[in-house]
Write a protein that holds these residues in place. Structure first.
Motif, PDB file in Angstrom:
ATOM      1  N   ILE A  17      72.014  59.944  37.019  1.00  0.00           N
ATOM      2  CA  ILE A  17      70.773  60.318  36.335  1.00  0.00           C
ATOM      3  C   ILE A  17      71.095  60.611  34.868  1.00  0.00           C
ATOM      4  O   ILE A  17      71.755  61.610  34.556  1.00  0.00           O
ATOM      5  N   PRO A  18      70.661  59.744  33.923  1.00  0.00           N
ATOM      6  CA  PRO A  18      70.883  60.042  32.498  1.00  0.00           C
ATOM      7  C   PRO A  18      70.130  61.298  32.083  1.00  0.00           C
ATOM      8  O   PRO A  18      68.944  61.447  32.368  1.00  0.00           O
ATOM      9  N   VAL A  19      70.839  62.228  31.423  1.00  0.00           N
ATOM     10  CA  VAL A  19      70.231  63.487  31.007  1.00  0.00           C
ATOM     11  C   VAL A  19      70.722  63.877  29.619  1.00  0.00           C
ATOM     12  O   VAL A  19      71.753  63.394  29.139  1.00  0.00           O
ATOM     13  N   GLY A  20      69.962  64.756  29.003  1.00  0.00           N
ATOM     14  CA  GLY A  20      70.374  65.386  27.765  1.00  0.00           C
ATOM     15  C   GLY A  20      70.564  66.869  28.002  1.00  0.00           C
ATOM     16  O   GLY A  20      69.941  67.448  28.898  1.00  0.00           O
ATOM     17  N   LEU A  21      71.428  67.486  27.204  1.00  0.00           N
ATOM     18  CA  LEU A  21      71.731  68.913  27.335  1.00  0.00           C
ATOM     19  C   LEU A  21      71.150  69.653  26.147  1.00  0.00           C
ATOM     20  O   LEU A  21      71.371  69.255  24.994  1.00  0.00           O
ATOM     21  N   TYR A  22      70.396  70.727  26.395  1.00  0.00           N
ATOM     22  CA  TYR A  22      69.723  71.480  25.346  1.00  0.00           C
ATOM     23  C   TYR A  22      70.044  72.971  25.512  1.00  0.00           C
ATOM     24  O   TYR A  22      70.136  73.466  26.636  1.00  0.00           O
ATOM     25  N   SER A  23      70.177  73.664  24.400  1.00  0.00           N
ATOM     26  CA  SER A  23      70.392  75.115  24.473  1.00  0.00           C
ATOM     27  C   SER A  23      69.151  75.774  25.053  1.00  0.00           C
ATOM     28  O   SER A  23      68.024  75.460  24.665  1.00  0.00           O
ATOM     29  N   ALA A  24      69.364  76.711  25.976  1.00  0.00           N
ATOM     30  CA  ALA A  24      68.245  77.411  26.610  1.00  0.00           C
ATOM     31  C   ALA A  24      67.951  78.742  25.941  1.00  0.00           C
ATOM     32  O   ALA A  24      66.911  79.343  26.188  1.00  0.00           O
ATOM     33  N   THR A  25      68.857  79.222  25.104  1.00  0.00           N
ATOM     34  CA  THR A  25      68.667  80.524  24.467  1.00  0.00           C
ATOM     35  C   THR A  25      68.984  80.426  22.984  1.00  0.00           C
ATOM     36  O   THR A  25      69.598  79.454  22.520  1.00  0.00           O
ATOM     37  N   GLU A  26      68.571  81.424  22.227  1.00  0.00           N
ATOM     38  CA  GLU A  26      68.898  81.498  20.810  1.00  0.00           C
ATOM     39  C   GLU A  26      69.112  82.956  20.421  1.00  0.00           C
ATOM     40  O   GLU A  26      68.538  83.861  21.017  1.00  0.00           O
ATOM     41  N   VAL A 104      78.820  87.696  37.510  1.00  0.00           N
ATOM     42  CA  VAL A 104      79.848  87.955  36.492  1.00  0.00           C
ATOM     43  C   VAL A 104      80.466  86.656  36.001  1.00  0.00           C
ATOM     44  O   VAL A 104      81.023  86.596  34.901  1.00  0.00           O
ATOM     45  N   HIS A 105      80.360  85.575  36.775  1.00  0.00           N
ATOM     46  CA  HIS A 105      80.937  84.289  36.379  1.00  0.00           C
ATOM     47  C   HIS A 105      80.053  83.535  35.377  1.00  0.00           C
ATOM     48  O   HIS A 105      80.531  82.620  34.706  1.00  0.00           O
ATOM     49  N   PHE A 106      78.775  83.876  35.283  1.00  0.00           N
ATOM     50  CA  PHE A 106      77.867  83.120  34.413  1.00  0.00           C
ATOM     51  C   PHE A 106      78.126  83.442  32.945  1.00  0.00           C
ATOM     52  O   PHE A 106      78.321  84.594  32.567  1.00  0.00           O
ATOM     53  N   HIS A 107      78.108  82.402  32.118  1.00  0.00           N
ATOM     54  CA  HIS A 107      78.390  82.550  30.689  1.00  0.00           C
ATOM     55  C   HIS A 107      77.157  82.203  29.857  1.00  0.00           C
ATOM     56  O   HIS A 107      76.408  83.074  29.460  1.00  0.00           O
ATOM     57  N   ARG A 108      76.914  80.908  29.635  1.00  0.00           N
ATOM     58  CA  ARG A 108      75.755  80.481  28.839  1.00  0.00           C
ATOM     59  C   ARG A 108      74.896  79.534  29.657  1.00  0.00           C
ATOM     60  O   ARG A 108      75.359  78.896  30.600  1.00  0.00           O
ATOM     61  N   THR A 109      73.618  79.440  29.255  1.00  0.00           N
ATOM     62  CA  THR A 109      72.661  78.613  29.973  1.00  0.00           C
ATOM     63  C   THR A 109      72.149  77.489  29.086  1.00  0.00           C
ATOM     64  O   THR A 109      71.858  77.699  27.903  1.00  0.00           O
ATOM     65  N   TYR A 110      72.044  76.304  29.666  1.00  0.00           N
ATOM     66  CA  TYR A 110      71.503  75.131  28.985  1.00  0.00           C
ATOM     67  C   TYR A 110      70.461  74.483  29.895  1.00  0.00           C
ATOM     68  O   TYR A 110      70.483  74.653  31.112  1.00  0.00           O
ATOM     69  N   LEU A 161      71.863  74.223  33.500  1.00  0.00           N
ATOM     70  CA  LEU A 161      73.314  74.172  33.616  1.00  0.00           C
ATOM     71  C   LEU A 161      73.885  75.456  33.057  1.00  0.00           C
ATOM     72  O   LEU A 161      73.598  75.811  31.915  1.00  0.00           O
ATOM     73  N   ASN A 162      74.659  76.152  33.860  1.00  0.00           N
ATOM     74  CA  ASN A 162      75.324  77.377  33.419  1.00  0.00           C
ATOM     75  C   ASN A 162      76.812  77.131  33.293  1.00  0.00           C
ATOM     76  O   ASN A 162      77.441  76.646  34.241  1.00  0.00           O
TER      77      ASN A 162
END
Length: 337
Positions: A17-26, A104-110, A161-162
């Motif tokens: 599945i072709p996808v793009g990755l985008y920042s979920a937070t700022e 505790v394992h989660f870092h950043r969200t996209y 994606l985390n």
């Protein structure tokens, strides 16, 4: 629409599945420059040789580290050769129960979004399947010259994606909770603690919480730019004497039950018929409880948690029901479930 920061594909099995990755937070933090006090002169950080005091050029500086008493220096090109090759594929190696991943394992969200219209169907299919199974796809991703462990999960709106911390990056807690101790009061205190948690339970509404500190910093800058004196914050109240644990739990539960409870003003508590129906009310879903509260015309029902809804529905006298007129039903704003 946020800017795309990565372009590639998700693969699981033989599906691509072709996808793009985008920042979920700022980041909304207020950032400052540094100035010499009393001037408009910016303060810069320079590379200074601490032994000679001389300023160095960027090309004269190398990275190094002490290894067993020996200084080892490395060139940037040597580090670049170790960077994983940029991959255009997020290959899901397996699916795990989302609840098994400690937060505790989660870092950043996209966010992940399909890049081609014809790929919308497999994207939606994967999203629906993951949402219903409550599983997360585990994969690796090379981003910004670094390899990340990731978890792909389904939210109500899209695939997320985390990036995750590897196991060796997670520290042990400073103290750990051991096996339960025998205590004559523990059963009573445990039940009070459970009752308190239930009485304070409510739907997750992120719009209720705001970064008040950043707002105060921005207001401080506006006031000073306009020549106004900063507005002082009120001092927090001095803490009162802390009651004994059991008493603190009991009083906290009672107070939580009164807050937002439309029936709290009635003297004497619930009536006998209301108590008899409390067990049947506890079996209702949240939507059924809200529908019952709407039929009883209970004010503020959209802000009540489950425990408060149960009390309001069971304690509200039937004689106080106010059925809405059919003519006004179409003008009533809908309530979120």
């Amino acid at each position: 629409m946020p800017q795309k920061i990565w372009n590639g594909s998700i693969t699981f099995g033989l599906v691509t599945i072709p996808v793009g990755l985008y920042s979920a937070t700022e980041d909304h933090s207020v950032h400052f420059n540094q100035y010499e006090r009393g001037t408009h002169d910016r303060v810069r950080h320079l590379r200074i040789n601490e032994r000679t005091g001389e300023q160095l050029r960027a090309e004269d500086v190398v990275k190094g580290r002490d290894v067993g008493g020996t200084l080892v220096t490395v060139e940037q090109r040597e580090l670049d050769e170790l960077v994983p090759l940029r991959s255009r594929t997020i290959e899901i190696e397996g699916f795990v129960e989302l609840s098994e991943i400690d937060p505790v394992h989660f870092h950043r969200t996209y966010w992940l979004a399909p890049t081609e219209e014809q790929q919308d169907r497999p994207y939606r299919l994967l999203h629906r399947a993951m949402l219903e199974t409550r599983r997360a796809g585990i994969a690796t991703l090379v981003l910004h010259g670094r390899e990340y462990l990731t978890a792909i999960r389904a939210t109500d709106r899209a695939l997320a994606l985390n990036t995750l911390f590897f196991l060796d990056e997670v520290r042990d807690p400073p103290t750990a909770v051991g096996p339960p101790r025998e205590d004559a009061r523990s059963g009573r205190e445990l039940q009070l603690a459970i009752d308190l948690i239930r009485s304070m339970s409510e739907p997750w509404r992120p719009d209720r919480y705001t970064d008040t500190y950043t707002s105060r910093v921005e207001q401080l800058l506006v006031d000073k730019a306009a020549g106004r004196a900063p507005r002082p914050e009120s001092e927090p109240a001095e803490p009162s004497e802390v009651p004994e644990l059991t008493e603190a739990l009991r009083r906290s539960t009672e107070r939580a039950g009164r807050v937002g409870d439309p029936a709290s003003g009635a003297a004497g508590g619930a009536t006998a018929p209301a108590r008899e129906t409390s067990e049947s009310v506890s079996t209702l879903s949240r939507d059924e409880l809200r529908r019952r509260a709407r039929e009883l015309n209970i004010k503020g029902r959209s802000k009540l948690n489950r425990a408060q809804l149960e009390r309001a529905v069971t304690e509200r006298p039937a004689t106080h029901r106010e059925e809405p007129s059919r003519g006004s039903r179409s003008h009533r704003p809908s309530e979120s479930p």
